[in-house]
Write an enzyme that holds these catalytic residues in place. Structure first.
Site, PDB file in Angstrom:
ATOM      1  N   ASP A   1       7.531   4.151   1.138  1.00 13.19           N
ATOM      2  CA  ASP A   1       8.812   3.429   1.646  1.00 13.19           C
ATOM      3  C   ASP A   1      10.177   3.695   0.853  1.00 13.19           C
ATOM      4  O   ASP A   1      11.190   3.474   1.475  1.00 13.19           O
ATOM      5  CB  ASP A   1       8.722   1.878   2.063  1.00 13.19           C
TER       6      ASP A   1
ATOM      7  N   HIS B   1       0.923  -1.210  -0.084  1.00 14.67           N
ATOM      8  CA  HIS B   1       0.082  -0.141  -0.054  1.00 14.67           C
ATOM      9  C   HIS B   1       0.799   1.380   0.109  1.00 14.67           C
ATOM     10  O   HIS B   1       0.414   2.274   0.271  1.00 14.67           O
ATOM     11  CB  HIS B   1      -1.102   0.147   1.131  1.00 14.67           C
TER      12      HIS B   1
HETATM   13  P1  NAD Z   1       3.330 -10.444  12.099  1.00 10.42           P
HETATM   14  O1  NAD Z   1       4.426 -11.389  12.635  1.00 10.42           O
HETATM   15  O2  NAD Z   1       2.751  -9.818  13.003  1.00 10.42           O
HETATM   16  O3  NAD Z   1       2.262 -11.561  11.218  1.00 10.42           O
HETATM   17  C1  NAD Z   1       2.527 -12.666  10.526  1.00 10.42           C
HETATM   18  C2  NAD Z   1       1.896 -13.869  10.924  1.00 10.42           C
HETATM   19  O4  NAD Z   1       2.706 -14.920   9.944  1.00 10.42           O
HETATM   20  C3  NAD Z   1       1.755 -14.452  12.170  1.00 10.42           C
HETATM   21  O5  NAD Z   1       0.602 -14.444  12.532  1.00 10.42           O
HETATM   22  C4  NAD Z   1       2.689 -15.492  12.329  1.00 10.42           C
HETATM   23  O6  NAD Z   1       2.088 -16.360  13.138  1.00 10.42           O
HETATM   24  C5  NAD Z   1       2.438 -16.005  10.639  1.00 10.42           C
HETATM   25  N1  NAD Z   1       3.502 -16.961  10.662  1.00 10.42           N
HETATM   26  C6  NAD Z   1       4.700 -17.284  10.597  1.00 10.42           C
HETATM   27  N2  NAD Z   1       5.200 -18.224   9.870  1.00 10.42           N
HETATM   28  C7  NAD Z   1       4.353 -18.879   9.471  1.00 10.42           C
HETATM   29  C8  NAD Z   1       4.129 -20.197   8.764  1.00 10.42           C
HETATM   30  N3  NAD Z   1       5.221 -21.051   8.719  1.00 10.42           N
HETATM   31  N4  NAD Z   1       2.882 -20.277   8.085  1.00 10.42           N
HETATM   32  C9  NAD Z   1       1.931 -19.553   8.500  1.00 10.42           C
HETATM   33  N5  NAD Z   1       1.838 -18.556   9.180  1.00 10.42           N
HETATM   34  C10 NAD Z   1       2.969 -18.208   9.639  1.00 10.42           C
HETATM   35  O7  NAD Z   1       4.015  -9.782  10.926  1.00 10.42           O
HETATM   36  P2  NAD Z   1       3.419  -8.355  10.222  1.00 10.42           P
HETATM   37  O8  NAD Z   1       3.785  -7.274  10.883  1.00 10.42           O
HETATM   38  O9  NAD Z   1       1.895  -8.682   9.817  1.00 10.42           O
HETATM   39  O10 NAD Z   1       3.853  -8.703   8.747  1.00 10.42           O
HETATM   40  C11 NAD Z   1       3.774  -9.820   7.976  1.00 10.42           C
HETATM   41  C12 NAD Z   1       4.389  -9.470   6.572  1.00 10.42           C
HETATM   42  O11 NAD Z   1       3.785  -8.633   5.783  1.00 10.42           O
HETATM   43  C13 NAD Z   1       5.813  -9.057   6.669  1.00 10.42           C
HETATM   44  O12 NAD Z   1       6.759  -9.566   5.713  1.00 10.42           O
HETATM   45  C14 NAD Z   1       5.838  -7.661   6.452  1.00 10.42           C
HETATM   46  O13 NAD Z   1       6.737  -6.935   5.825  1.00 10.42           O
HETATM   47  C15 NAD Z   1       4.574  -7.651   5.380  1.00 10.42           C
HETATM   48  N6  NAD Z   1       3.875  -5.964   5.245  1.00 10.42           N
HETATM   49  C16 NAD Z   1       3.602  -5.734   4.145  1.00 10.42           C
HETATM   50  C17 NAD Z   1       2.770  -4.817   3.761  1.00 10.42           C
HETATM   51  C18 NAD Z   1       2.366  -4.425   2.304  1.00 10.42           C
HETATM   52  O14 NAD Z   1       1.813  -3.432   2.481  1.00 10.42           O
HETATM   53  N7  NAD Z   1       2.834  -5.250   1.324  1.00 10.42           N
HETATM   54  C19 NAD Z   1       2.591  -3.961   4.725  1.00 10.42           C
HETATM   55  C20 NAD Z   1       2.798  -4.262   6.181  1.00 10.42           C
HETATM   56  C21 NAD Z   1       3.663  -5.392   6.271  1.00 10.42           C
END
Ligand code: NAD
Length: 480
Positions: A260, A174
């Site tokens: 970013d 986003h």
């Molecule tokens: P988070 O750790 O709070 O949540 C991620 C989830 O993944 C957790 O609930 C965890 O239990 C789960 N998880 C971990 N290993 C797993 C597996 N093997 N199988 C299934 N689930 C698993 O992290 P977050 O802060 O929500 O960020 C998640 C990702 O999204 C990061 O890579 C972050 O960089 C990315 N992100 C992307 C955007 C975007 O706009 N593209 C924005 C914010 C964050």
């Protein structure tokens, strides 16, 4: 028309609630099934409970499955959303601490043109491997499904999978909404702005900016002039869209960096905490400083706790609607600003979250044409970039697929040559290292890093990183 959507990493509560609310507010997707998948059962249960409440609130025809089994969520899915972060923020902190111990200030991942903190390009073997396996499972179990990749590193993963696994995929972020911060600051009405961004994920630039049909860059120039002697006061560490760093990048590259991209800048703004403060504002010095990132971690902890408490309140008030429970929580002063704002959006039937996942699905399934900014293979969209590299560009989506807009005006030469090319080379090195297991590529990555002063330093930091219990597979891969 209803579809099956698998969400991997669904325990990321705010994100999952946003998607569930979006689908509830999209009547064309009635009859859909959402399969929530996470390895953390406690988080999964809390999200499942809240998601069910959102569906009740809107009276939508959406069903849920929850599972800790990856194959179950992928099987029969039409869309698979991957938002999982393997190892979570804890692993990231461990990797960063090792990096800093060996002289890589702000972590082993804080490479030039790769400052975004949850990237861990060098240390992210598990994350790349997981996403790669998800793609291969889709190919095997649901070959017609789309993969929507939201977890980072979006640039590396979208390029890797699009090259290596024959499935349909996009990367989503986003970050481009950063452009709205500029429009707001300049007092512009969004609907009268004609704009485009282009580049790589976390490396996008405002190549087109017109207001009421006229070039609007002079408006930015005027704003900069009027504000040049005023202190920049960010409201939080991520509020950097009009920071001195962003303006300095604009002056050098000739187009404005968006989202970013402003963090993904250059060592000039990151040498030390004092410099970070100068360029990204007091008191944090941006998100990628020791205090800025602490702020972010505390915020995540706070939100996790609030969600847990809120889920408890929902359980205690099973017969009440979500909006009533929200009012209860407000009276009891049990919500914090960020979460309260999120809940208001979720409960507002007229407001979508801004995440692109559900509008994308609705466009593909029900031909609801929509303009999005997506990560897709380049194939001639940005002429100077090879065709097999993922770019982040504006597109129109409908039932026939993704139609990229013509990028006009073209990105400046300086952006292509001195910003996108170096970033692309880092991606290439990371992917070749991942695919071949050749540790020399990881070493080379660091040898070229300005913080490296000896080959010993490179070998030691990589060795210690691979000794982490989480990195058993990484060690096997690179130290065969
Ligand atoms: P988070 O750790 O709070 O949540 C991620 C989830 O993944 C957790 O609930 C965890 O239990 C789960 N998880 C971990 N290993 C797993 C597996 N093997 N199988 C299934 N689930 C698993 O992290 P977050 O802060 O929500 O960020 C998640 C990702 O999204 C990061 O890579 C972050 O960089 C990315 N992100 C992307 C955007 C975007 O706009 N593209 C924005 C914010 C964050």
């Amino acid at each position: 028309m209803g579809v099956k959507i698998g969400i991997i990493g669904a325990g990321s509560a705010v994100f999952s609630m946003r998607l569930v609310a979006d689908i509830c507010k999209t009547p064309e997707l009635a009859g859909s099934v959402i399969s929530l998948m996470d390895i953390d059962e406690e988080r999964l249960n809390a999200v499942h409970l809240l998601a069910s409440k959102i569906v009740d609130e809107f009276g939508s025809d959406i069903k849920f499955e929850k599972t800790t089994d990856l194959e179950e969520t992928i099987k029969d899915s039409d869309f698979v959303i991957n938002t999982a972060m393997v190892g979570g923020h804890n692993y990231l902190e461990k990797a960063r601490a090792i990096g800093e111990k060996y002289g890589y200030y702000r972590g082993i991942d804080a490479q030039e043109f790769n400052m975004v903190s949850d990237y861990y390009t060098i240390s992210n073997f598990n994350q790349l491997n997981f996403a790669f396996n998800v793609a291969k499972l889709i190919e095997k179990l649901s070959p017609n499904a789309w993969l929507i990749q939201g977890a980072n590193p979006v640039f590396e993963i979208t390029t890797l999978i699009s090259r290596e696994v024959p499935i349909k995929m996009i990367g989503v972020c986003h970050g481009h909404y950063g452009a709205m911060d500029i429009f707001e600051k300049l007092g512009l009405k969004n609907e009268n702005v004609n704009w485009q961004v282009a580049g790589f994920n976390h490396a996008i630039w405002l190549n087109r900016f017109e207001y009421n049909g006229e070039d609007a860059y002079p408006l930015i120039d005027r704003w900069i002039k009027e504000n040049e002697n005023k202190e920049f006061k960010p409201r939080d560490p991520f509020n950097d869209q009009l920071s001195p760093a962003a303006i300095d990048m604009y002056k050098f590259y000739g187009m404005f960096p968006i989202g970013d991209t402003v963090r993904n800048s250059s060592w000039k703004y990151h040498y030390n905490l004092e410099e970070k403060k100068k360029w990204y504002g007091e008191p944090w010095g941006g998100a990628d400083s020791e205090i800025g990132w602490k702020w972010y971690q505390n915020m995540l902890l706070e939100v996790t706790k609030i969600i847990k408490d809120f889920a408890k309140l929902v359980l205690e008030n099973k017969n009440k609607k979500l909006s009533e429970i929200f009012e209860l929580a407000l009276v009891g002063n049990r919500l914090e600003g960020h979460f309260e704002e999120e809940m208001r959006k979720i409960l507002n039937p007229a407001q979508l979250s801004g995440e692109q996942h559900i509008p994308f699905i609705n466009a593909i399934v029900n031909d609801k044409k929509t303009k999005l900014v997506l990560n897709i293979m380049n194939s001639g969209i940005i002429n100077e970039i090879p065709g097999d590299v993922a770019v982040e560009v504006p597109v129109m989506v409908d039932k026939n697929g993704i139609h990229p807009e013509e990028i006009y005006p073209k990105l400046n030469k300086r952006i292509i040559k001195y910003y996108l090319y170096p970033r692309m080379i880092r991606m290439e090195m990371a992917l070749e290292a991942f695919l071949t297991g050749d540790i020399k590529l990881l070493e080379e990555f660091l040898i070229r890093d300005r913080r490296t002063t000896s080959y010993e330093q490179v070998k030691n930091v990589l060795r210690e990183l691979m000794e982490l219990p989480e990195n058993k597979n990484m060690k096997k891969h690179y130290l065969k």
